[in-house]
Design a protein around this motif. Structure first.
Motif, mmCIF file in Angstrom:
data_model
loop_
_atom_site.group_PDB
_atom_site.id
_atom_site.type_symbol
_atom_site.label_atom_id
_atom_site.label_comp_id
_atom_site.label_asym_id
_atom_site.label_seq_id
_atom_site.Cartn_x
_atom_site.Cartn_y
_atom_site.Cartn_z
ATOM 1 N N ILE A 276 1.017 -1.294 0.088
ATOM 2 C CA ILE A 276 -0.195 0.030 0.035
ATOM 3 C C ILE A 276 0.930 1.264 -0.037
ATOM 4 N N GLY A 278 1.397 5.580 -1.352
ATOM 5 C CA GLY A 278 0.791 6.682 -1.861
ATOM 6 C C GLY A 278 1.559 7.824 -2.575
ATOM 7 N N ASP A 286 0.128 2.300 -10.442
ATOM 8 C CA ASP A 286 -1.246 1.986 -10.725
ATOM 9 C C ASP A 286 -1.785 1.747 -11.952
ATOM 10 N N ASN A 325 -0.867 -1.314 -4.352
ATOM 11 C CA ASN A 325 -2.256 -0.606 -3.934
ATOM 12 C C ASN A 325 -1.924 0.859 -3.849
ATOM 13 N N TYR A 326 -2.261 1.694 -5.005
ATOM 14 C CA TYR A 326 -2.118 3.053 -4.717
ATOM 15 C C TYR A 326 -2.991 3.700 -3.871
ATOM 16 N N TYR A 327 -2.667 4.122 -2.534
ATOM 17 C CA TYR A 327 -3.541 4.793 -1.700
ATOM 18 C C TYR A 327 -2.947 6.211 -1.028
ATOM 19 N N SER A 330 -1.214 7.134 2.447
ATOM 20 C CA SER A 330 -0.056 6.737 2.815
ATOM 21 C C SER A 330 1.255 7.423 2.664
#
Ligand SMILES: NC(=O)c1ccc[n+]([C@@H]2O[C@H](COP(=O)([O-])OP(=O)(O)OC[C@H]3O[C@@H](n4cnc5c(N)ncnc54)[C@H](O)[C@@H]3O)[C@@H](O)[C@H]2O)c1
Length: 438
Positions: A276, A278, A286, A325-327, A330
Motif C-alpha cells: 500500500i 501513496g 497504478d 495498491n495506490y493509496y 500513505s
C-alpha cells in the motif's frame, strides 16, 4: 577479466552524479548527502559509508571500513545534476514528496533550491500517468540523445568535474520486451534515428552516458541498459553498467526470508505480497503497463532462490502473487504485507506474516549513494560491462545471458565483498574455517 590487485586510479577531483528523474528517491539521496556534509548526518543504510570488511583469518583481526579499504570518492566531492519533467527545483520536490522533515529541508534550502533539473527526454506513451512540462524537443530520439550529451558536457565544464556516474531514478516505464532494435548497437543506433517505438526515454539517457564513457545504474525495472546493444556499447567504450530496480522494501525482505526457508528444506505453498503506497511512484505503478514491468521484476526473485527444478517436492507450483495498491494517504510510507504459507516435517502447514512499515525513499537513498561510488570505483579499476557484484542492490540483477541472476542477499553480499578483496589483492573469504582446528 581484470587482474587481482589491479591498479586503481585515485579518486582525485570532483565526481558528477547525473540523475534522470529527480523525484522522491533522488532528492532524498541529494538532501541526505547535503545533510552529511553540512550537519554531520549519519549515512545509515549505506554499506560504503558504514560497512566493514574482514580481511585474512578471523584471528588476524583486520576489519577496516570499506571506505578505508578501497579508494572511493569522498561525499564532499560529489556534485549533482539531473533531468525531470516537472519544472520544480529540488527544494520544491522534497517538500511535495513529504519524505523529509520540514526543519531539515529549511536548513538545506539554499543548496536544494539551486538544483533545477534540465529539460527531460520524455514521452507520455512510456509513463502514462505523467504529463511532461519541461521536455526536450528534437525530431528523433537520436537528436535527443545528442542534447543529453550536450547537457552532460556543459555540466562537466561548469563544475570542473573529473569524472561522472549516472543513475536512473525516473519513473517505471511500460513493459517492453527486447526485440530486434535491442539486439545490436548498429540496430539500436538505426532505431534512434528512425524513432523506433522499442526505444524508451530511459534508453536514450543510458545511450548518452555510455557514449561518453559514463557508468550507468538503473534503479527502476525498465529495460534501460539491460539488453545486448547496450552491453555491446558498454564493452566497446569500457564502461561499467548495472541494474535493475532497487531492492528496498518487500523484495529485500523476500530475499532474506526465502534463502532461510530453503536452507532448512522447508516447503512453500504460497506467498502473497501486497503493498500500500501513496507517493508518485505508487501513482505511476497504478497504471497496468508500468505495474507489469514492476511485477515481472518482483516475481522473478523466488523462483531463482528456491530453484523448484531442483526441489520439486518443496517448491514446484507454489502460488506467488504481488499487488501494489495506490493509496494516497500513505504517501512515501509504504506498507508491505506478506502472507507466507510454508510446510515442514510430514507436510505440516505453518504460516509467516510480515508487515513491513517502511519508508521507500529512506531505504533507496543510501543505495543510490553506494551505487554511484562503487560504479566510479569500478571505472577507475578498469572494469567494464555488466557489474554482477552489484546485484546486492537490485531486484532484477543484470547478469550475463548464459547465467541466472543471483538473488540471495547474503550470497550477493559475499560476492560484493570478495570482489573488493580481489581488487585489493587480498585472499577471498570462503568461510571454510577448517584451518583453525588443525
Ligand atoms: N523507493 C524505492 O524504494 C524504490 C525501490 C525500487 C525502485 N524504485 C524506483 O525508483 C524510481 C524513483 O522512485 P521515486 O519514488 O523517486 O518516484 P517519483 O515518482 O517520486 O520520481 C520519479 C521522477 O521521475 C520523473 N521522470 C519520469 N520520466 C522521466 C524522464 N523520461 N526523464 C526525466 N524524469 C522523468 C518523474 O517526473 C518523477 O519526478 C521509480 O521508478 C521506482 O519504481 C524505487
Amino acid at each position: 577479466m581484470i587482474k587481482k590487485g589491479t591498479k586503481i586510479a585515485s579518486p582525485k577531483g570532483k565526481l558528477g552524479i547525473l540523475i534522470p528523474g529527480m523525484g522522491a528517491v533522488a532528492t532524498t539521496f541529494i538532501a541526505g548527502v547535503e545533510a552529511m556534509r553540512t550537519q554531520g548526518a549519519k549515512p545509515f543504510g549505506s554499506l560504503t559509508q558504514m560497512g566493514t570488511i574482514r580481511l585474512g583469518k578471523r584471528t588476524d583481526k583486520r576489519v577496516p571500513l570499506i571506505k578505508d579499504f578501497v579508494p572511493l570518492a569522498d561525499v564532499n566531492d560529489l556534485v549533482f545534476g539531473g533531468w525531470d519533467i516537472h519544472g520544480e527545483n529540488c527544494y520544491e520536490t522534497t517538500i511535495r514528496s513529504g519524505v523529509l522533515e520540514r526543519t531539515l529541508l529549511e536548513s538545506l534550502k539554499p543548496q536544494l533550491q539551486k538544483l533545477k533539473p534540465w529539460n527531460a527526454v520524455f514521452e507520455r506513451k512510456y509513463v502514462k500517468r505523467l504529463h511532461g512540462k519541461t521536455v526536450k524537443k528534437g525530431k528523433t530520439k537520436y537528436d535527443q540523445a545528442q542534447q543529453v550529451i550536450e547537457d552532460i558536457q556543459t555540466f562537466k565544464e561548469e563544475h570542473s568535474l573529473d569524472r561522472l556516474a549516472m543513475i536512473w531514478c525516473g519513473s517505471t516505464e511500460i513493459f517492453l520486451k527486447p526485440g530486434n532494435v535491442h539486439a545490436t548497437l548498429n540496430e539500436f543506433e538505426k532505431g534512434l534515428k528512425k524513432n523506433d517505438p522499442g526505444i524508451s526515454p530511459s534508453m536514450v539517457y543510458a545511450y548518452a552516458a555510455l557514449q561518453l564513457g559514463i557508468p550507468y545504474a538503473n534503479g527502476a525495472p525498465n529495460l534501460s541498459a539491460d539488453f545486448p546493444a547496450m552491453v555491446e556499447l558498454a564493452q566497446k567504450n569500457r564502461v561499467p553498467i548495472c541494474g535493475k530496480d532497487f531492492k528496498t522494501g518487500q523484495t529485500f525482505m523476500k530475499t532474506i526470508i526465502a534463502p532461510g526457508l530453503k536452507s532448512r528444506m522447508l516447503g512453500l505453498k504460497g506467498w502473497f505480497s501486497t503493498n500500500i503506497l501513496g507517493n508518485r511512484d505508487g501513482e505511476v505503478l497504478d497504471e497496468p503497463q508500468s505495474f507489469k514491468t514492476k511485477e515481472e521484476s518482483k516475481l522473478s526473485v523466488l523462483d531463482h532462490i528456491l530453484q523448484p527444478e531442483l526441489y520439486p517436492e518443496l517448491y514446484k507450483d507454489f502460488h506467488h502473487q504481488v499487488r501494489i495498491n495506490y493509496y494516497p494517504p500513505s504517501g512515501d510510507n509504504k506498507e508491505g504485507w506478506d502472507n507466507i504459507d510454508i510446510f515442514g516435517w510430514l507436510g505440516y502447514p505453518m504460516q509467516i506474516k510480515v508487515n513491513f512499515l517502511c519508508r521507500d525513499s529512506i531505504l533507496a537513498a543510501p543505495l543510490c549513494l553506494d551505487l554511484v561510488l562503487f560504479l566510479d570505483l569500478a571505472k577507475r579499476a578498469g572494469m567494464s560491462g555488466i557489474q554482477e557484484w552489484l546485484s546486492f542492490y537490485f531486484k532484477s540483477p543484470q547478469c550475463a545471458p548464459e547465467l541466472y541472476p543471483e538473488h540471495d542477499l547474503f550470497i550477493q553480499l559475499m560476492k560484493l565483498k570478495n570482489t573488493l578483496r580481489y581488487l585489493r589483492g587480498e585472499d577471498l573469504i570462503t568461510h571454510l574455517g577448517l584451518e583453525y582446528y588443525d
